[in-house]
Design an enzyme around this catalytic site. Sequence first.
Site, PDB file in Angstrom:
ATOM      1  N   CYS A 124       0.940  -1.059  -0.077  1.00 28.41           N
ATOM      2  CA  CYS A 124      -0.013  -0.046  -0.078  1.00 28.41           C
ATOM      3  C   CYS A 124       0.937   1.137  -0.029  1.00 28.41           C
ATOM      4  CB  CYS A 124      -0.894  -0.102   1.396  1.00 28.41           C
ATOM      5  SG  CYS A 124      -2.109   1.503   1.396  1.00 28.41           S
TER       6      CYS A 124
ATOM      7  N   ASN B  47       0.074   4.733  -0.058  1.00 29.89           N
ATOM      8  CA  ASN B  47      -0.119   5.706   0.928  1.00 29.89           C
ATOM      9  C   ASN B  47       0.108   5.094   2.388  1.00 29.89           C
ATOM     10  OD1 ASN B  47      -0.777   7.811  -0.762  1.00 29.89           O
ATOM     11  ND2 ASN B  47      -2.812   6.769  -1.130  1.00 29.89           N
TER      12      ASN B  47
ATOM     13  N   GLU C  19     -10.499  -0.191  -4.992  1.00 30.83           N
ATOM     14  CA  GLU C  19      -9.639  -1.130  -4.379  1.00 30.83           C
ATOM     15  C   GLU C  19     -10.396  -2.302  -4.167  1.00 30.83           C
ATOM     16  OE1 GLU C  19      -6.310   0.242  -2.024  1.00 30.83           O
ATOM     17  OE2 GLU C  19      -7.329   2.068  -1.835  1.00 30.83           O
ATOM     18  N   ARG C  20      -9.823  -3.387  -4.249  1.00 29.63           N
ATOM     19  CA  ARG C  20     -10.296  -4.875  -4.016  1.00 29.63           C
ATOM     20  C   ARG C  20     -10.287  -4.898  -2.307  1.00 29.63           C
ATOM     21  NH1 ARG C  20      -5.249  -9.218  -4.657  1.00 29.63           N
ATOM     22  NH2 ARG C  20      -3.781  -8.063  -3.781  1.00 29.63           N
TER      23      ARG C  20
ATOM     24  N   CYS D 150      -5.143   6.139  -3.715  1.00 29.13           N
ATOM     25  CA  CYS D 150      -4.509   5.044  -3.507  1.00 29.13           C
ATOM     26  C   CYS D 150      -3.071   4.867  -4.124  1.00 29.13           C
ATOM     27  CB  CYS D 150      -5.119   3.851  -4.496  1.00 29.13           C
ATOM     28  SG  CYS D 150      -4.288   2.019  -4.602  1.00 29.13           S
ATOM     29  N   GLY D 151      -2.027   4.727  -3.393  1.00 32.14           N
ATOM     30  CA  GLY D 151      -0.544   5.194  -3.609  1.00 32.14           C
ATOM     31  C   GLY D 151      -0.117   4.010  -4.822  1.00 32.14           C
ATOM     32  N   THR D 152      -0.410   2.789  -4.626  1.00 32.89           N
ATOM     33  CA  THR D 152       0.160   1.949  -5.545  1.00 32.89           C
ATOM     34  C   THR D 152      -0.724   1.990  -6.817  1.00 32.89           C
ATOM     35  OG1 THR D 152      -1.312   0.445  -4.577  1.00 32.89           O
ATOM     36  CG2 THR D 152       0.880   0.061  -4.091  1.00 32.89           C
TER      37      THR D 152
END
Length: 271
Positions: free
Chosen positions: A81, A83, A202-203, A211-213
């Site tokens: 993650c 973030n 996001e799942r 969402c960082g990624t």
Amino acid sequence: MEFSKGHGTENDFVVLPDPDGSLDLTPERVAALCDRRRGLGADGVLRVVRWAALGDGPPPEPGVEWFMDYRNGDGSLAEMCGNGVRVYARYLAHRGWLTGDELPLGTRGGVRTVRIEGDEVSVDMGHAAVGESSTASIDGVAFPGVAVDVGNPHLACVTEVPVDHLDLTRPPGHDPALFPHGVNVEFVTPLHDDEITMRVHERGVGETRSCGTGTVAAVVAALRHAGRDTGTVGVSTPGGRLRVTVTDTTTVLHGPAVLVAHGDLDWESLA
């Protein structure tokens, strides 16, 4: 039980200090913590644990003391993650557990190096691997995209459709053969003046403010869509602005990470 609350561009987390790995962090307790009516409310939980005390997960690597044990809001484990790892670093600095401005952190997606940069925290996210082309669907409409692995799976869809018009109250459809364990789905505007806008589902969580990624995946997809492989791109999310640098060898995510509250919770009430 101590806790802190923090966020990175409004992607929010409950932070649980557990240096010696003594917490029984069940999926049910995580879900209760993250519930915005009966718990503290968050997109996920960050357990701050020394890698040697983790108990389950990848074997510790030499010279890496801390491990980010991240759980989605539904209690499921997540590999990475972007973030969250930045909020985790901010928490270590707050507790005096970070010596200097930079350190490596263990995650289920690999070791990540974080750096405190004043109000911002940056994290080297490693190489983002571009995979197969695929589609996400909303209400029967297909959005072409590309799989991007940032330590966790993403499907980033560059679209001319205004992203604020999309209904992300339900998970977008995806190819379960390509993503058997689910996928984070980003909807991204085309690159313009090295800027993009994105939304993400996001799942295990639903739509999040950031969402960082997913931001990294969105930038990689937008650059690819523009015929480029590298560059620094600003990303506007519903929760705020981030910045991603993509080089030939790695990706770096820059943005704010803020702690907003500290307190105690009744751990047994979450059983």
